[in-house]
Design an enzyme around this catalytic site. Structure first.
Site, PDB file in Angstrom:
ATOM      1  N   ARG A 198       0.836  -1.210   0.000  1.00  0.00           N
ATOM      2  CA  ARG A 198       0.000   0.000   0.000  1.00  0.00           C
ATOM      3  C   ARG A 198       0.861   1.246   0.000  1.00  0.00           C
ATOM      4  O   ARG A 198       1.758   1.401   0.819  1.00  0.00           O
ATOM      5  CB  ARG A 198      -0.907  -0.016   1.218  1.00  0.00           C
ATOM      6  N   ARG A 239      -6.276   0.196  -3.696  1.00  0.00           N
ATOM      7  CA  ARG A 239      -5.283  -0.264  -2.720  1.00  0.00           C
ATOM      8  C   ARG A 239      -5.272  -1.791  -2.617  1.00  0.00           C
ATOM      9  O   ARG A 239      -6.337  -2.427  -2.685  1.00  0.00           O
ATOM     10  CB  ARG A 239      -5.529   0.371  -1.353  1.00  0.00           C
ATOM     11  N   ASP A 296      -6.689  -2.796   2.694  1.00  0.00           N
ATOM     12  CA  ASP A 296      -7.193  -1.774   3.610  1.00  0.00           C
ATOM     13  C   ASP A 296      -7.709  -2.494   4.856  1.00  0.00           C
ATOM     14  O   ASP A 296      -8.511  -3.417   4.742  1.00  0.00           O
ATOM     15  CB  ASP A 296      -8.344  -1.006   2.929  1.00  0.00           C
ATOM     16  N   ASP A 312      -9.439  -1.597   8.437  1.00  0.00           N
ATOM     17  CA  ASP A 312     -10.027  -0.566   9.311  1.00  0.00           C
ATOM     18  C   ASP A 312     -10.479  -1.209  10.618  1.00  0.00           C
ATOM     19  O   ASP A 312     -11.222  -2.203  10.589  1.00  0.00           O
ATOM     20  CB  ASP A 312     -11.243   0.083   8.632  1.00  0.00           C
TER      21      ASP A 312
HETATM   22  N1  LIG Z   1     -10.801   3.063  13.457  1.00  0.00           N
HETATM   23  C1  LIG Z   1      -9.801   3.328  12.621  1.00  0.00           C
HETATM   24  N2  LIG Z   1      -9.214   2.335  11.873  1.00  0.00           N
HETATM   25  C2  LIG Z   1      -8.203   2.625  11.017  1.00  0.00           C
HETATM   26  N3  LIG Z   1      -7.676   3.861  10.850  1.00  0.00           N
HETATM   27  C3  LIG Z   1      -8.206   4.874  11.568  1.00  0.00           C
HETATM   28  C4  LIG Z   1      -9.288   4.654  12.477  1.00  0.00           C
HETATM   29  N4  LIG Z   1      -9.614   5.842  13.054  1.00  0.00           N
HETATM   30  C5  LIG Z   1      -8.803   6.749  12.561  1.00  0.00           C
HETATM   31  N5  LIG Z   1      -7.929   6.201  11.652  1.00  0.00           N
HETATM   32  C6  LIG Z   1      -6.920   6.964  10.943  1.00  0.00           C
HETATM   33  O1  LIG Z   1      -7.336   7.092   9.593  1.00  0.00           O
HETATM   34  C7  LIG Z   1      -6.187   7.372   8.810  1.00  0.00           C
HETATM   35  C8  LIG Z   1      -6.415   7.009   7.339  1.00  0.00           C
HETATM   36  O2  LIG Z   1      -6.805   5.661   7.229  1.00  0.00           O
HETATM   37  P1  LIG Z   1      -7.001   5.020   5.794  1.00  0.00           P
HETATM   38  O3  LIG Z   1      -5.864   5.366   4.897  1.00  0.00           O
HETATM   39  O4  LIG Z   1      -7.267   3.539   6.005  1.00  0.00           O
HETATM   40  O5  LIG Z   1      -8.312   5.765   5.269  1.00  0.00           O
HETATM   41  P2  LIG Z   1      -9.194   5.354   4.049  1.00  0.00           P
HETATM   42  O6  LIG Z   1      -9.276   3.853   3.992  1.00  0.00           O
HETATM   43  O7  LIG Z   1      -8.713   6.046   2.800  1.00  0.00           O
HETATM   44  O8  LIG Z   1     -10.636   5.910   4.414  1.00  0.00           O
HETATM   45  P3  LIG Z   1     -11.678   5.263   5.422  1.00  0.00           P
HETATM   46  O9  LIG Z   1     -11.088   5.399   6.808  1.00  0.00           O
HETATM   47  O10 LIG Z   1     -12.909   6.097   5.216  1.00  0.00           O
HETATM   48  O11 LIG Z   1     -11.891   3.813   5.026  1.00  0.00           O
HETATM   49  C9  LIG Z   1      -5.058   6.615   9.472  1.00  0.00           C
HETATM   50  O12 LIG Z   1      -3.942   7.437   9.537  1.00  0.00           O
HETATM   51  C10 LIG Z   1      -5.572   6.306  10.877  1.00  0.00           C
HETATM   52  O13 LIG Z   1      -4.733   6.849  11.895  1.00  0.00           O
HETATM   53  N1  LIG Z   2     -16.834  -1.730  -2.147  1.00  0.00           N
HETATM   54  C1  LIG Z   2     -15.896  -1.059  -1.470  1.00  0.00           C
HETATM   55  N2  LIG Z   2     -15.726   0.242  -1.690  1.00  0.00           N
HETATM   56  C2  LIG Z   2     -14.800   0.927  -0.987  1.00  0.00           C
HETATM   57  C3  LIG Z   2     -14.001   0.289  -0.041  1.00  0.00           C
HETATM   58  C4  LIG Z   2     -14.182  -1.086   0.175  1.00  0.00           C
HETATM   59  O1  LIG Z   2     -13.497  -1.730   1.032  1.00  0.00           O
HETATM   60  N3  LIG Z   2     -15.139  -1.733  -0.551  1.00  0.00           N
HETATM   61  N4  LIG Z   2     -13.081   0.995   0.672  1.00  0.00           N
HETATM   62  C5  LIG Z   2     -12.941   2.279   0.470  1.00  0.00           C
HETATM   63  C6  LIG Z   2     -11.964   3.038   1.275  1.00  0.00           C
HETATM   64  O2  LIG Z   2     -11.493   2.356   2.292  1.00  0.00           O
HETATM   65  C7  LIG Z   2     -13.680   3.013  -0.530  1.00  0.00           C
HETATM   66  N5  LIG Z   2     -14.649   2.247  -1.213  1.00  0.00           N
END
Ligand SMILES: Nc1ncnc2c1ncn2[C@@H]1O[C@H](COP(=O)(O)OP(=O)(O)OP(=O)(O)O)[C@@H](O)[C@H]1O
Ligand SMILES: Nc1nc2c(c(=O)[nH]1)N=C(CO)CN2
Length: 275
Positions: free
Chosen positions: A201, A210, A213, A215
């Site tokens: 990534r 990516r 991912d 979360d």
């Molecule tokens: N619950 C969480 N899990 C993962 N990352 C988190 C969380 N809360 C805050 N963050 C912060 O979010 C920032 C960006 O995360 P990431 O790059 O995965 O975002 P994204 O996948 O583009 O968007 P989203 O978070 O909407 O899926 C990280 O630097 C992290 O510190």
């Molecule tokens: N279907 C799908 N869409 C996304 C996803 C994902 O995991 N699945 N993750 C995103 C950003 O984290 C943005 N959009």
């Protein structure tokens, strides 16, 4: 919960900020409340179904003497982690480390640090829309389970979903995993980010394509408004690609903010869309 209690175990060790403490050593008194289910051992009179408190005491002494550090906070943190990793039946350790000879130039009974550390359930949503998506998710699951302090418990079936949020992105393979961890929330996040990096990534735009991912959706019932780690994840309720895998592994888990369970959140969304 049931517990075994070790009180006032005396260990001579070399922890301390001052060089003379490191050189001469001093007396420490360690107490540990060991939370575990004792009924299996108690009903069958079987030590193998509990933890051997003698083994715990020797393990405390050996570890505590072998890892000298400056602060009693650090000594406690490391010792609690060591016990949780060494004795799998333990849920939680309530640890007290007292220093009756603390060299502060004033008379005192003792100074102590008291901490509670344990295993916590964590749920992580997974996604990949670049490279070999299936391999990326499977490799991440295997790597997760190899991390000391993480024990994978349940894995959701993977589902293919259209990329939400941005146009012309390749579809995702999404999943979720439930694991127990004795890592602290920030440590856990760092491990997830290291796995994302190892999968290739690149730091990029939000929601860009990516390979992996990860979360963190829930860490036990913790609520956090820290932008580096929001808990529960702030956007999971609006994402079918997260809710569906979660519903597969933790349908009755209650959101600590609203008290609603995952199945109910998903059903309410589907009803709203059907209307
Ligand atoms: N619950 C969480 N899990 C993962 N990352 C988190 C969380 N809360 C805050 N963050 C912060 O979010 C920032 C960006 O995360 P990431 O790059 O995965 O975002 P994204 O996948 O583009 O968007 P989203 O978070 O909407 O899926 C990280 O630097 C992290 O510190
Ligand atoms: N279907 C799908 N869409 C996304 C996803 C994902 O995991 N699945 N993750 C995103 C950003 O984290 C943005 N959009």
């Amino acid at each position: 919960m049931d517990y075994l209690n070790i009180e006032g175990l005396v260990v001579f060790a070399h922890h301390g900020v001052f060089p003379e403490e490191n050189k001469l050593g001093q007396r420490f008194e360690i107490s540990a409340r060991l939370d575990l289910v004792t009924s299996h051992a108690g009903m069958q009179d079987d030590l193998s179904r509990s933890v051997d408190y003698g083994a715990v005491c020797h393990s405390i002494q050996d570890f505590f003497q072998a890892h000298p550090v400056k602060l009693i906070e650090t000594a406690a943190e490391q010792l609690a982690r060591h016990l949780l990793l060494s004795f799998p039946a333990l849920h939680t350790v309530v640890l007290r480390i007292a220093k009756p000879w603390a060299p502060i130039g004033l008379p005192l009974d003792q100074v102590s640090v008291n901490i509670t550390r344990g295993w916590h359930p964590v749920t992580v949503a997974m996604g990949s829309n670049q490279g070999d998506r299936l391999k990326n998710l499977c490799d991440a699951l295997e790597a997760l389970d190899r991390i000391p302090g993480i024990r994978v418990k349940k894995i959701a079936s993977f589902i293919e979903t259209p990329a939400a949020g941005r146009h012309n992105e390749p579809p995702y393979l999404n999943g979720a995993v439930l694991f127990d961890t004795c890592l602290l929330p920030r440590e856990c996040l760092r491990q997830l980010q290291a796995l994302e990096k190892a999968a290739g990534r690149q730091p990029g735009e939000k929601w860009s394509t990516r390979p992996l991912d990860l979360d963190m959706i829930f860490y036990d019932d913790l609520i956090s408004e820290n932008p580096r780690l929001y808990l529960p994840h702030p956007r999971y309720r609006e994402r079918d690609f997260v809710l569906k895998p979660l519903n597969d592994i933790i349908p009755y888990h209650k959101d600590p903010l609203t008290g609603e369970n995952i199945q109910a959140i998903l059903q309410a969304r589907q009803l709203k869309k059907g209307r």
